[in-house]
Write a protein that holds these residues in place. Sequence first.
Motif, PDB file in Angstrom:
ATOM      1  N   GLU A  11       0.809  -1.223   0.000  1.00 56.19           N
ATOM      2  CA  GLU A  11       0.000   0.000   0.000  1.00 56.19           C
ATOM      3  C   GLU A  11       0.842   1.272   0.000  1.00 56.19           C
ATOM      4  OE1 GLU A  11      -2.398  -0.667   3.480  1.00 56.19           O
ATOM      5  OE2 GLU A  11      -3.596  -2.217   2.490  1.00 56.19           O
ATOM      6  N   ARG A  12       2.099   1.173   0.495  1.00 56.77           N
ATOM      7  CA  ARG A  12       2.883   2.387   0.730  1.00 56.77           C
ATOM      8  C   ARG A  12       4.233   2.447   0.018  1.00 56.77           C
ATOM      9  NH1 ARG A  12       2.514   2.439   7.346  1.00 56.77           N
ATOM     10  NH2 ARG A  12       0.285   2.847   7.486  1.00 56.77           N
ATOM     11  N   GLY A  61       6.770   1.292   5.959  1.00 53.65           N
ATOM     12  CA  GLY A  61       6.671   2.645   6.473  1.00 53.65           C
ATOM     13  C   GLY A  61       6.234   2.726   7.921  1.00 53.65           C
ATOM     14  N   GLN A 107       0.297  -3.114  -5.983  1.00 50.34           N
ATOM     15  CA  GLN A 107      -0.325  -2.501  -4.808  1.00 50.34           C
ATOM     16  C   GLN A 107      -1.512  -3.304  -4.289  1.00 50.34           C
ATOM     17  OE1 GLN A 107      -0.930   1.474  -6.447  1.00 50.34           O
ATOM     18  NE2 GLN A 107       0.914   2.162  -5.358  1.00 50.34           N
TER      19      GLN A 107
END
Length: 145
Positions: A11-12, A61, A107
């Motif tokens: 996702e990041r 992250g 993603q």
Amino acid sequence: LEPYAARLAAERSSSEVISALKKSNAMMADAIARLQRNEDTIDTIQQANSEFHRQLLLGSGSPRLIEMLGTLIDMPIIMRSFLLYEFEDLSRSLQHHKDILFAIEVQDGDLAQAVMEVHLRISSQRFLTQRLDGKSAANTPNIDC
């Protein structure tokens, strides 16, 4: 927690993390190919594996996940568990890394998490099965589970 980190990475993640994951996979693939030609590359395989998992954590992250899991990434090196793996096991592990990377690139957090869960369960089961079968790696500490 690492499957959750894989989800977050999907996702990041940045292009830098994706590039680092590709590099560690290439390093692992090369070392596995050389191992098949009877070169001693287990240390390189373990290093590439650790780097993949470390980069995945960075891609999450999440400072908390990085702190909690950072030291656990090196357990296969400490345990010398890759000495228990056969060529097919190493190839399967690399394929899982490629599948996780694919999920990150597209993603897809669900896919990244699911593949990481499979990767860790198979690795754990392989290690336990080999240990219970009486195969042990040189310099592998005897650990009570």
